[in-house]
Write an enzyme that holds these catalytic residues in place. Structure first.
Site, mmCIF file in Angstrom:
data_model
loop_
_atom_site.group_PDB
_atom_site.id
_atom_site.type_symbol
_atom_site.label_atom_id
_atom_site.label_comp_id
_atom_site.label_asym_id
_atom_site.label_seq_id
_atom_site.Cartn_x
_atom_site.Cartn_y
_atom_site.Cartn_z
ATOM 1 N N ASP A 1 49.990 65.820 -14.640
ATOM 2 C CA ASP A 1 49.291 64.692 -14.040
ATOM 3 C C ASP A 1 49.922 63.422 -14.620
ATOM 4 O OD1 ASP A 1 47.134 63.127 -12.831
ATOM 5 O OD2 ASP A 1 46.315 62.993 -14.861
ATOM 6 N N ASP B 1 48.405 59.568 -14.361
ATOM 7 C CA ASP B 1 47.535 58.531 -14.900
ATOM 8 C C ASP B 1 46.728 59.036 -16.091
ATOM 9 O OD1 ASP B 1 48.527 57.065 -12.837
ATOM 10 O OD2 ASP B 1 46.672 57.003 -11.674
ATOM 11 N N ASP C 1 42.969 40.573 -1.418
ATOM 12 C CA ASP C 1 43.550 41.895 -1.188
ATOM 13 C C ASP C 1 43.563 42.707 -2.473
ATOM 14 O OD1 ASP C 1 44.115 41.351 1.495
ATOM 15 O OD2 ASP C 1 46.027 40.418 0.980
ATOM 16 N N THR D 1 50.590 63.824 -8.745
ATOM 17 C CA THR D 1 49.742 62.648 -8.812
ATOM 18 C C THR D 1 49.224 62.215 -7.448
ATOM 19 O OG1 THR D 1 49.731 60.298 -9.431
ATOM 20 C CG2 THR D 1 51.825 61.210 -8.676
ATOM 21 N N ALA D 2 48.099 61.507 -7.464
ATOM 22 C CA ALA D 2 47.557 60.941 -6.229
ATOM 23 C C ALA D 2 48.300 59.677 -5.822
ATOM 24 C CB ALA D 2 46.069 60.621 -6.401
ATOM 25 N N LYS E 1 45.996 69.072 -5.289
ATOM 26 C CA LYS E 1 47.091 69.220 -6.244
ATOM 27 C C LYS E 1 47.461 70.689 -6.392
ATOM 28 C CE LYS E 1 46.474 65.098 -9.118
ATOM 29 N NZ LYS E 1 46.313 64.587 -10.506
ATOM 30 N N ASP F 1 44.443 64.929 -17.967
ATOM 31 C CA ASP F 1 43.410 64.288 -18.775
ATOM 32 C C ASP F 1 42.036 64.421 -18.149
ATOM 33 O OD1 ASP F 1 42.531 61.211 -17.557
ATOM 34 O OD2 ASP F 1 44.163 62.329 -16.615
ATOM 35 N N ASN G 1 38.655 66.507 -13.057
ATOM 36 C CA ASN G 1 38.894 66.623 -11.618
ATOM 37 C C ASN G 1 40.154 67.409 -11.302
ATOM 38 O OD1 ASN G 1 36.689 64.920 -10.373
ATOM 39 N ND2 ASN G 1 37.558 63.475 -11.838
#
Length: 255
Positions: free
Chosen positions: A12, A14, A40, A119-120, A164, A187, A190
């Site tokens: 992962d 982040d 924004d 990663t997302a 994932k 970490d 989820n």
């Protein structure tokens, strides 16, 4: 026919590989370069924060974050965004890397094992990070492009949670990887699907729920945060109490 590795390690990004959010760094860098307004960036940051704090398993929040994650690059040139991404990597991402995580990844590479980021964040950014770090490759959320520009839409689903694990299994099938011999690092609780789809899961800088689960399951825990020493004192006590709960029953062994 090219040889492929029998084993791989999946990381992962982040808070596992870097301190903070890849998308936040990307959004901040684009804002500083005049790509969008304070309104924004505020909308994007709010969606990011709500997703991380309250909506990680809520489909409505995931959709809101997914929309924010693709809208802010919509209409911009792929080539321009990639150039900016390289600058952002040097400015924000590189200084935020966890050296301990890099060291773990390097050990896998030295052992002849592949190293993949999962990663997302947009896959283009993840691939850039993997190249800079000398890793094998990256899996990320795919942003749609047309005529050399991002459309603002996403191809497929946000690479989050169970997605994932789906992506890792697809990659393993393509590359003939034995997932029972592979490794994964995260970490966040989820990422249980990512952690559980391999034979050797580990926690890095784990959140409270992942820390409890990792200790109950006997997964290795690596904590590179400054508060890790306090955690080492408190966590064993907390785990002994929490382990009484049935939800911490270790997962079944692979057949």
């Amino acid at each position: 026919m090219a040889l492929t590795a029998a084993r791989a390690a999946f990381f992962d990004v982040d808070n596992t590989l870097i301190r903070g959010s890849t998308l936040y760094f990307l959004g901040k860098g684009m804002y500083q370069r005049g790509y969008f307004t304070k309104k924004d960036i505020s909308r994007f940051v709010l969606a990011n924060l709500r997703f991380r704090l309250t909506g990680k398993e809520n489909r409505e929040e995931i959709q809101r974050f997914q929309d924010a994650a693709t809208d802010f690059i919509g209409g911009h040139s792929v080539e321009d965004i990639l150039k900016i991404a390289q600058e952002i990597y040097d400015q924000y991402v590189s200084p935020a890397l966890w050296q301990g995580t890099i060291d773990i990844a390097q050990k896998h590479l030295a052992a002849g094992e592949e190293v993949w980021l999962v990663t997302a964040a947009p896959e283009d950014m993840a691939v850039l990070m993997a190249k800079r770090l000398g890793f094998t490759g990256a899996l990320g959320s795919k942003a749609e492009t047309k005529d050399g520009k991002y459309t603002g839409a996403m191809l497929g689903l946000l690479l989050h949670g169970k997605e994932k694990a789906v992506a890792v299994r697809e990659l393993a099938q393509k590359k003939n990887l034995d997932l029972s011999q592979c490794y994964s690092y995260s970490d966040s609780h989820n990422d249980f699907p990512l952690l559980q789809c391999v034979g050797h899961p580990s926690a890095i800088n784990p959140d409270a729920i992942l820390s409890l689960r990792a200790m109950a399951e006997g997964w290795p825990i690596h904590d590179f945060r400054r508060a890790r020493y306090l955690g080492k004192i408190v966590s064993p006590v907390v785990v002994r109490l929490a382990a009484l709960g049935t939800w911490l029953t270790p997962r079944r062994k692979r057949r």
